[in-house]
Design a protein around this motif. Structure first.
Motif, PDB file in Angstrom:
ATOM      1  N   GLY A  67       0.760  -1.248   0.000  1.00 42.10           N
ATOM      2  CA  GLY A  67       0.000   0.000   0.000  1.00 42.10           C
ATOM      3  C   GLY A  67       0.783   1.284   0.000  1.00 42.10           C
ATOM      4  O   GLY A  67       0.188   2.361   0.178  1.00 42.10           O
ATOM      5  N   TYR A  68       2.102   1.238  -0.221  1.00 40.32           N
ATOM      6  CA  TYR A  68       2.903   2.460  -0.281  1.00 40.32           C
ATOM      7  C   TYR A  68       3.102   2.898  -1.729  1.00 40.32           C
ATOM      8  O   TYR A  68       3.147   2.075  -2.650  1.00 40.32           O
ATOM      9  CB  TYR A  68       4.264   2.243   0.382  1.00 40.32           C
ATOM     10  CG  TYR A  68       4.189   2.110   1.886  1.00 40.32           C
ATOM     11  CD1 TYR A  68       4.077   3.237   2.693  1.00 40.32           C
ATOM     12  CD2 TYR A  68       4.226   0.864   2.490  1.00 40.32           C
ATOM     13  CE1 TYR A  68       3.995   3.114   4.082  1.00 40.32           C
ATOM     14  CE2 TYR A  68       4.152   0.723   3.865  1.00 40.32           C
ATOM     15  CZ  TYR A  68       4.039   1.861   4.658  1.00 40.32           C
ATOM     16  OH  TYR A  68       3.952   1.727   6.022  1.00 40.32           O
ATOM     17  N   VAL A  69       3.236   4.205  -1.901  1.00 40.93           N
ATOM     18  CA  VAL A  69       3.544   4.788  -3.208  1.00 40.93           C
ATOM     19  C   VAL A  69       4.805   5.619  -3.037  1.00 40.93           C
ATOM     20  O   VAL A  69       4.848   6.535  -2.204  1.00 40.93           O
ATOM     21  CB  VAL A  69       2.392   5.672  -3.716  1.00 40.93           C
ATOM     22  CG1 VAL A  69       2.743   6.275  -5.076  1.00 40.93           C
ATOM     23  CG2 VAL A  69       1.099   4.871  -3.803  1.00 40.93           C
ATOM     24  N   PHE A  70       5.829   5.301  -3.827  1.00 45.03           N
ATOM     25  CA  PHE A  70       7.104   5.998  -3.726  1.00 45.03           C
ATOM     26  C   PHE A  70       7.476   6.620  -5.065  1.00 45.03           C
ATOM     27  O   PHE A  70       7.539   5.932  -6.089  1.00 45.03           O
ATOM     28  CB  PHE A  70       8.226   5.043  -3.310  1.00 45.03           C
ATOM     29  CG  PHE A  70       8.067   4.448  -1.941  1.00 45.03           C
ATOM     30  CD1 PHE A  70       8.243   5.221  -0.807  1.00 45.03           C
ATOM     31  CD2 PHE A  70       7.744   3.111  -1.794  1.00 45.03           C
ATOM     32  CE1 PHE A  70       8.100   4.672   0.460  1.00 45.03           C
ATOM     33  CE2 PHE A  70       7.602   2.544  -0.536  1.00 45.03           C
ATOM     34  CZ  PHE A  70       7.774   3.325   0.600  1.00 45.03           C
ATOM     35  N   ASP A  71       7.729   7.927  -5.058  1.00 44.17           N
ATOM     36  CA  ASP A  71       8.382   8.552  -6.205  1.00 44.17           C
ATOM     37  C   ASP A  71       9.853   8.164  -6.146  1.00 44.17           C
ATOM     38  O   ASP A  71      10.532   8.406  -5.137  1.00 44.17           O
ATOM     39  CB  ASP A  71       8.236  10.071  -6.146  1.00 44.17           C
ATOM     40  CG  ASP A  71       6.833  10.534  -6.500  1.00 44.17           C
ATOM     41  OD1 ASP A  71       6.250   9.957  -7.442  1.00 44.17           O
ATOM     42  OD2 ASP A  71       6.328  11.466  -5.849  1.00 44.17           O
ATOM     43  N   MET A  72      10.357   7.585  -7.228  1.00 44.52           N
ATOM     44  CA  MET A  72      11.722   7.080  -7.219  1.00 44.52           C
ATOM     45  C   MET A  72      12.760   8.186  -7.377  1.00 44.52           C
ATOM     46  O   MET A  72      13.921   8.008  -7.030  1.00 44.52           O
ATOM     47  CB  MET A  72      11.911   6.051  -8.340  1.00 44.52           C
ATOM     48  CG  MET A  72      10.998   4.840  -8.251  1.00 44.52           C
ATOM     49  SD  MET A  72      11.452   3.705  -6.921  1.00 44.52           S
ATOM     50  CE  MET A  72      12.894   2.898  -7.617  1.00 44.52           C
ATOM     51  N   GLY A  73      12.347   9.338  -7.934  1.00 45.21           N
ATOM     52  CA  GLY A  73      13.317  10.381  -8.238  1.00 45.21           C
ATOM     53  C   GLY A  73      12.866  11.756  -7.817  1.00 45.21           C
ATOM     54  O   GLY A  73      12.575  11.994  -6.643  1.00 45.21           O
ATOM     55  N   PRO A  74      12.758  12.697  -8.775  1.00 44.57           N
ATOM     56  CA  PRO A  74      12.525  14.104  -8.415  1.00 44.57           C
ATOM     57  C   PRO A  74      11.210  14.319  -7.676  1.00 44.57           C
ATOM     58  O   PRO A  74      10.196  13.694  -7.987  1.00 44.57           O
ATOM     59  CB  PRO A  74      12.529  14.824  -9.771  1.00 44.57           C
ATOM     60  CG  PRO A  74      12.270  13.760 -10.783  1.00 44.57           C
ATOM     61  CD  PRO A  74      12.870  12.511 -10.231  1.00 44.57           C
ATOM     62  N   THR A  75      11.254  15.223  -6.721  1.00 45.46           N
ATOM     63  CA  THR A  75      10.074  15.528  -5.899  1.00 45.46           C
ATOM     64  C   THR A  75       9.819  17.024  -5.791  1.00 45.46           C
ATOM     65  O   THR A  75       8.788  17.424  -5.249  1.00 45.46           O
ATOM     66  CB  THR A  75      10.261  14.965  -4.476  1.00 45.46           C
ATOM     67  OG1 THR A  75      11.416  15.575  -3.884  1.00 45.46           O
ATOM     68  CG2 THR A  75      10.436  13.458  -4.498  1.00 45.46           C
ATOM     69  N   VAL A  76      10.758  17.849  -6.253  1.00 44.40           N
ATOM     70  CA  VAL A  76      10.637  19.301  -6.134  1.00 44.40           C
ATOM     71  C   VAL A  76      10.156  19.859  -7.470  1.00 44.40           C
ATOM     72  O   VAL A  76      10.829  19.718  -8.489  1.00 44.40           O
ATOM     73  CB  VAL A  76      11.982  19.941  -5.745  1.00 44.40           C
ATOM     74  CG1 VAL A  76      11.861  21.461  -5.676  1.00 44.40           C
ATOM     75  CG2 VAL A  76      12.458  19.385  -4.390  1.00 44.40           C
ATOM     76  N   ILE A  77       8.989  20.489  -7.479  1.00 45.82           N
ATOM     77  CA  ILE A  77       8.426  21.076  -8.682  1.00 45.82           C
ATOM     78  C   ILE A  77       8.477  22.600  -8.552  1.00 45.82           C
ATOM     79  O   ILE A  77       7.951  23.161  -7.589  1.00 45.82           O
ATOM     80  CB  ILE A  77       6.960  20.637  -8.902  1.00 45.82           C
ATOM     81  CG1 ILE A  77       6.840  19.105  -8.877  1.00 45.82           C
ATOM     82  CG2 ILE A  77       6.416  21.213 -10.199  1.00 45.82           C
ATOM     83  CD1 ILE A  77       7.616  18.388  -9.944  1.00 45.82           C
TER      84      ILE A  77
END
Length: 557
Positions: A67-77
């Motif tokens: 049940g986890y969702v992980f962004d693997m890379g960039p997070t700053v928009i």
């Protein structure tokens, strides 16, 4: 084989209109998707081929069975109007000729946080402003909340190092001048020839933008902590503050002018929104379609045997053996491996093995993706956190110069569930922490060093009280090392951000978006101009689209 390029043909008067040009883009990352949207709006027929099973590239999003969702890379928009530009495009309306920036950004004193994305953006994805931009935690436990608001910044400087208040005023003024010249005026300049570069050198010297960023920052601040606060950001684009040119001080103003934003659902939600827009314009994406090689011939369709004379990109060959003919080929993949692995050596005069292998690649990363129970204790953290170790300059020299693992580390800790609880099961948090490490030129064995460093990081977060009791609260843990960047993402030496943004690898000296070696071959993304980071990658897509439109004699309107 495909026809000769438009510039080489002279169609007869009243001839039947030719079919739209077909373009193949290698890689469905931010650069590939942004360029795909722009090429579809230009009237081309575009197919994106992606090695992975979904979009994003470095911005891939992973969903776990628990049940986890992980962004693997960039997070700053940042710079949300770049996204609004993309979402507004329509077939036959490329809008490449208009102003690149709003008229009201010069002289900005306060960060703009009201409208987080324009009306078309909101049709595709929800952006939310994040304040503070970063919590910067020093090794002694004190911290600085950077939110781009000069008054709040002044207040915190007054508490932390009052002797540096006057220095901040000078830094603010000079960084703004660099931002206005280096970003607003030159940001979309493609440095394809020496003359373009030479014309801007006097301005850069006048702005003192060619000395190293850390040296530039040190002119204004006596406090070691403030020198770190106003120089660390280049690490988020693969640059060593001790060696990147001071023109990167503009990052400070890019963030404070347009704010830092988060896409609800994670960066993956933004990637899917870009993919949706691309498909709406008629674009095609093929996943699980890695590229074995780029087909290059001479102008008459014959194999190239030496790196002189006409060389023309004709399409790609997939790892499956399938051949995809095309009029244009654009690589959103790693610059070095695009040339070293996919363009025949006999077709490369400028981007030859010697030049490509001699280029300095950015550092790599160890990234830990973890989930933990919310046990009711408040987290003294923000959405974005920079946790600095006891050493700054020495640690950077070990990572970038010596290519060794130090006794300590710094990290970027991302806790998106403080903003978006949907990324974890109820009563839990999802997080990732990113540790800069040497790239594969170090020769480190990550099957050995990876688990040891992960244990040290968890111990630090737990024992220092960053996340109290973390090891007992963990419910999910996985990580990637430089081996992931070298293998899964096919980055030369496992670099995480492309060529290191040194002065001698910037502007004209950075890989060109229009190949110098092969006609109808282009580059886009972090390895090309202007560089790494999500705003720069979207700028790269617009620059490359303009070059393609120019070469095909297409209207920019």
């Amino acid at each position: 084989m495909t026809d000769l390029p438009a510039a080489a043909r002279r169609p007869a008067e009243n001839a039947v209109p030719t079919r739209p040009k077909r373009a193949v883009i290698i890689g469905a990352g931010f650069g590939g998707l942004s360029l795909g949207i722009r090429l579809q709006s230009l009237g081309l027929d575009t197919v994106i081929v992606e090695r992975l099973d979904g979009p994003g590239g470095r911005g891939y999003q992973k969903r776990t069975p628990d049940g986890y969702v992980f962004d693997m890379g960039p997070t700053v928009i940042t710079v949300p109007h770049f996204l609004e530009e993309l979402f507004r495009l329509e077939r036959g309306q490329p809008a490449l000729d208009g102003p690149d920036f709003p008229d009201d950004v010069r002289g900005a004193e306060r960060v703009k946080t009201g409208d987080s994305g324009g009306p078309r953006t909101r049709d595709y994805v929800q952006l939310r402003p994040i304040l503070p931009f970063y919590r910067i935690v020093f090794d002694d436990g004190t911290y600085f909340d950077y939110d781009g608001d000069p008054e709040n910044t002044r207040r915190q400087i007054g508490e932390l190092a009052p002797q540096d208040l006057a220095g901040y005023e000078r830094f603010h003024k000079d960084a703004q001048a660099i931002f206005e010249r280096g970003f607003l005026e030159l940001g979309y300049t493609h440095f394809g020839d020496v003359g373009t570069m030479l014309r801007v050198v006097p301005d850069l010297l006048k702005l003192d933008a060619v000395r190293t960023l850390f040296s530039f920052t040190s002119k204004y601040f006596q406090s070691d902590k403030l020198r770190q606060v106003f120089s660390f950001e280049t690490l988020l684009v693969g640059g060593n503050p001790l060696s990147v040119p001071a023109i990167y001080a503009m990052i400070h103003f890019v963030e404070k002018t347009w704010g830092v934003h988060y896409a609800m659902g994670g960066t993956g939600a933004l990637v899917r929104a870009l993919e949706r827009k691309y498909r709406e314009l008629g674009g095609e994406v093929r996943y699980g379609a890695g590229v074995q090689g780029i087909t290059v011939t001479d102008e008459w369709g014959r194999p190239v045997t030496r790196p002189v004379g006409p060389r023309v990109a004709r399409g790609v060959t997939l790892e499956s053996g399938e051949e995809l003919p095309a009029d244009l080929v654009i690589s959103n993949g790693d610059w070095a491996n695009t040339y070293l692995k996919r363009v025949p050596a006999a077709a490369r005069l400028v981007n030859n093995d010697l030049r490509v292998k001699a280029a300095r690649q950015s550092m790599s990363l160890l990234v830990i993706y973890f989930g933990f129970r919310d046990d009711g204790r408040p987290l003294n953290l923000q959405h974005h956190n920079i946790l600095l170790g006891p050493r700054y300059e020495a640690l950077l020299r070990e990572i970038f110069g010596d290519k060794t693992l130090g006794r300590d580390f710094s990290q970027y800790l991302h806790v998106p569930t403080l903003t978006d609880p949907s990324l974890a099961p109820p009563g839990h948090h999802a997080a990732y922490t990113l540790i800069p490490v040497p790239n594969a030129a170090s020769g480190l064995d990550w099957t050995v060093e990876g688990p040891k460093l992960v244990d040290r990081v968890y111990a630090y977060l737990d024992e220092r009280g960053i996340i109290p009791g973390l090891r007992d609260r963990l419910t999910h843990s996985e990580y990637v090392t430089p081996d992931y960047f070298a293998g899964t993402l096919d980055s030369h030496l496992g670099n995480a951000f492309g060529p290191e943004p040194l002065l001698v690898q910037s502007a004209f000296f950075r890989p060109h978006n229009r190949s110098e070696d092969v006609r109808n071959l282009y580059l886009v993304g972090a390895g090309a101009q202007p560089g790494a980071g999500t705003p720069a990658v979207m700028m790269s897509a617009k620059m490359t689209a303009r070059l393609i439109a120019e070469d095909l004699h297409l209207s920019l309107k």
